[in-house]
Write a protein that holds these residues in place. Structure first.
Motif, PDB file in Angstrom:
ATOM      1  N   ASN A   1      -0.376  16.898   0.887  1.00  0.00           N
ATOM      2  CA  ASN A   1      -0.667  15.787  -0.018  1.00  0.00           C
ATOM      3  C   ASN A   1      -0.601  14.441   0.702  1.00  0.00           C
ATOM      4  O   ASN A   1      -1.425  13.555   0.486  1.00  0.00           O
ATOM      5  N   GLN A   2       0.410  14.294   1.574  1.00  0.00           N
ATOM      6  CA  GLN A   2       0.544  13.049   2.309  1.00  0.00           C
ATOM      7  C   GLN A   2      -0.590  12.864   3.317  1.00  0.00           C
ATOM      8  O   GLN A   2      -1.068  11.745   3.533  1.00  0.00           O
ATOM      9  N   ASN A   3      -1.028  13.963   3.922  1.00  0.00           N
ATOM     10  CA  ASN A   3      -2.113  13.888   4.899  1.00  0.00           C
ATOM     11  C   ASN A   3      -3.424  13.475   4.223  1.00  0.00           C
ATOM     12  O   ASN A   3      -4.149  12.598   4.726  1.00  0.00           O
ATOM     13  N   VAL A   4      -3.708  14.092   3.081  1.00  0.00           N
ATOM     14  CA  VAL A   4      -4.914  13.725   2.337  1.00  0.00           C
ATOM     15  C   VAL A   4      -4.798  12.296   1.827  1.00  0.00           C
ATOM     16  O   VAL A   4      -5.756  11.518   1.863  1.00  0.00           O
ATOM     17  N   GLY A   5      -3.585  11.947   1.362  1.00  0.00           N
ATOM     18  CA  GLY A   5      -3.369  10.600   0.856  1.00  0.00           C
ATOM     19  C   GLY A   5      -3.517   9.535   1.922  1.00  0.00           C
ATOM     20  O   GLY A   5      -3.995   8.431   1.654  1.00  0.00           O
TER      21      GLY A   5
ATOM     22  N   SER B   1      -7.156  -2.104  -4.733  1.00  0.00           N
ATOM     23  CA  SER B   1      -8.059  -0.971  -4.538  1.00  0.00           C
ATOM     24  C   SER B   1      -7.234   0.310  -4.638  1.00  0.00           C
ATOM     25  O   SER B   1      -6.129   0.379  -4.094  1.00  0.00           O
ATOM     26  N   SER B   2      -7.757   1.303  -5.356  1.00  0.00           N
ATOM     27  CA  SER B   2      -7.019   2.557  -5.496  1.00  0.00           C
ATOM     28  C   SER B   2      -7.979   3.735  -5.531  1.00  0.00           C
ATOM     29  O   SER B   2      -9.161   3.588  -5.878  1.00  0.00           O
ATOM     30  N   ARG B   3      -7.461   4.893  -5.146  1.00  0.00           N
ATOM     31  CA  ARG B   3      -8.219   6.144  -5.199  1.00  0.00           C
ATOM     32  C   ARG B   3      -7.307   7.195  -5.829  1.00  0.00           C
ATOM     33  O   ARG B   3      -6.192   7.424  -5.361  1.00  0.00           O
ATOM     34  N   THR B   4      -7.777   7.827  -6.903  1.00  0.00           N
ATOM     35  CA  THR B   4      -7.043   8.911  -7.544  1.00  0.00           C
ATOM     36  C   THR B   4      -7.876  10.176  -7.437  1.00  0.00           C
ATOM     37  O   THR B   4      -9.061  10.174  -7.787  1.00  0.00           O
ATOM     38  N   PHE B   5      -7.262  11.253  -6.963  1.00  0.00           N
ATOM     39  CA  PHE B   5      -8.032  12.465  -6.682  1.00  0.00           C
ATOM     40  C   PHE B   5      -7.142  13.696  -6.787  1.00  0.00           C
ATOM     41  O   PHE B   5      -5.909  13.605  -6.840  1.00  0.00           O
ATOM     42  N   GLN B   6      -7.803  14.855  -6.841  1.00  0.00           N
ATOM     43  CA  GLN B   6      -7.109  16.138  -6.878  1.00  0.00           C
ATOM     44  C   GLN B   6      -6.996  16.688  -5.460  1.00  0.00           C
ATOM     45  O   GLN B   6      -7.974  16.740  -4.725  1.00  0.00           O
ATOM     46  N   ALA B   7      -5.786  17.094  -5.087  1.00  0.00           N
ATOM     47  CA  ALA B   7      -5.542  17.655  -3.759  1.00  0.00           C
ATOM     48  C   ALA B   7      -5.144  19.122  -3.906  1.00  0.00           C
ATOM     49  O   ALA B   7      -4.044  19.424  -4.384  1.00  0.00           O
TER      50      ALA B   7
ATOM     51  N   TYR C   1       0.848  -1.195   0.000  1.00  0.00           N
ATOM     52  CA  TYR C   1       0.000   0.000   0.000  1.00  0.00           C
ATOM     53  C   TYR C   1       0.877   1.236   0.000  1.00  0.00           C
ATOM     54  O   TYR C   1       2.079   1.176   0.311  1.00  0.00           O
ATOM     55  N   GLY C   2       0.308   2.373  -0.353  1.00  0.00           N
ATOM     56  CA  GLY C   2       1.087   3.601  -0.343  1.00  0.00           C
ATOM     57  C   GLY C   2       0.358   4.755  -1.003  1.00  0.00           C
ATOM     58  O   GLY C   2      -0.806   4.649  -1.402  1.00  0.00           O
ATOM     59  N   VAL C   3       1.090   5.873  -1.127  1.00  0.00           N
ATOM     60  CA  VAL C   3       0.565   7.102  -1.724  1.00  0.00           C
ATOM     61  C   VAL C   3       1.554   7.574  -2.786  1.00  0.00           C
ATOM     62  O   VAL C   3       2.757   7.610  -2.540  1.00  0.00           O
TER      63      VAL C   3
END
Length: 276
Positions: free
Chosen positions: A157-161, A124-130, A95-97
């Motif tokens: 970015n890491q916090n949202v990720g 499972s993955s999530r791609t989003f705009q931060a 897992y990771g960001v």
């Protein structure tokens, strides 16, 4: 068409080097994936060991104290700290960001969080705009402030990720595995790992005093005076303390200031008291 005319359509030496570098990186990434899958199949997880280790880990107070969050307007739930520990115990799970792109003009980054079970090949993955921004102020004065410092952008970015990683890990792990882990953590918070409730109450009050949260605010939040607190109230305090000190939640939004009126003191407010 001359040779010089053809040269403009031919890739430059730097472009060739870039292409070669990309191909090498792609080959390396493919090899890493193949190696990870091979190892996972050769050494599959021991389900009995995983459940036994999860029960032992969630029975420790240190983990239980950081296993849940409580955030205004977002509710309560398991933290990324618990998700990462469960992923470690489950094994054969990557897992990771990743920060896929960054646009300083638009003040926006494209971030991807992922979790991959290398043994079952479930992903499972999530791609989003931060946005490169944070909210500052309170109430009507609340506003968005753009982040400029590179370290601030990275941490944002890491916090949202991290929040998205929690979701991806939880969507990969078996539901009963997650629910049992949370049940044990809740029970550990109440039992206190053998520490007497009175001692835990004193420790909680002292810990909150260290971050400028008085016992009066805790009593107002809980709805009971300190003398009537029990194991459940101490467990709630542990969750709030983690949300403030580790997850960056504003203390005043989670545990509001106690507002008093002049009527409570016969028309004379004590000096320094917040007026209603």
């Amino acid at each position: 068409m001359t040779v010089s005319d053809l040269e403009q359509y031919m890739p430059s030496q730097s472009a060739k080097r870039t292409t070669q570098t990309t191909m090498v990186e792609q080959s390396r990434a493919v090899a890493e994936v193949q190696a990870a899958v091979t190892v996972a199949l050769q050494f599959p997880r021991d389900m009995q060991r995983a459940y036994a280790e999860m029960r032992a880990a969630c029975g420790r107070l240190r983990l239980a104290e950081c296993a849940f969050y409580d955030v205004p307007n977002r509710g309560r739930g398991p933290t990324v700290h618990l998700a990462r520990e469960l992923a470690r115990i489950w094994g054969n799970l990557d897992y990771g960001v990743r920060e896929l792109a960054r646009d300083d003009e638009l003040a926006m980054s494209e971030v991807q969080a992922y979790a991959w079970d290398q043994q079952t090949n479930v992903r499972s993955s999530r791609t989003f705009q931060a946005p490169h921004a944070k909210m500052v102020g309170k109430g009507a004065a609340k506003r968005r402030e753009t982040l400029i410092d590179l370290d601030d952008i990275y941490r944002n970015n890491q916090n949202v990720g991290a929040k998205a990683v929690r979701q991806t890990i939880m969507s990969i792990l078996p539901r009963d595995f997650i629910e049992e882990a949370q049940d044990i953590c809740h029970r550990t918070l109440k039992d206190g790992d053998g520490v007497p409730v009175e001692k835990r109450i004193s420790d909680a009050v002292a810990a909150f005093a260290g971050i400028a949260v008085g016992v009066d605010r805790l009593e107002a939040k809980i709805g009971k005076p300190r003398g009537q607190w029990g194991a459940q109230q101490v467990a709630d305090c542990a969750i709030w303390y983690t949300s403030i000190t580790r997850d960056g939640i504003d203390a005043s939004s989670l545990i509001p200031e106690v507002v008093v009126s002049a009527d409570d003191f016969g028309g004379n407010l004590p000096e320094g008291s917040p007026a209603a």
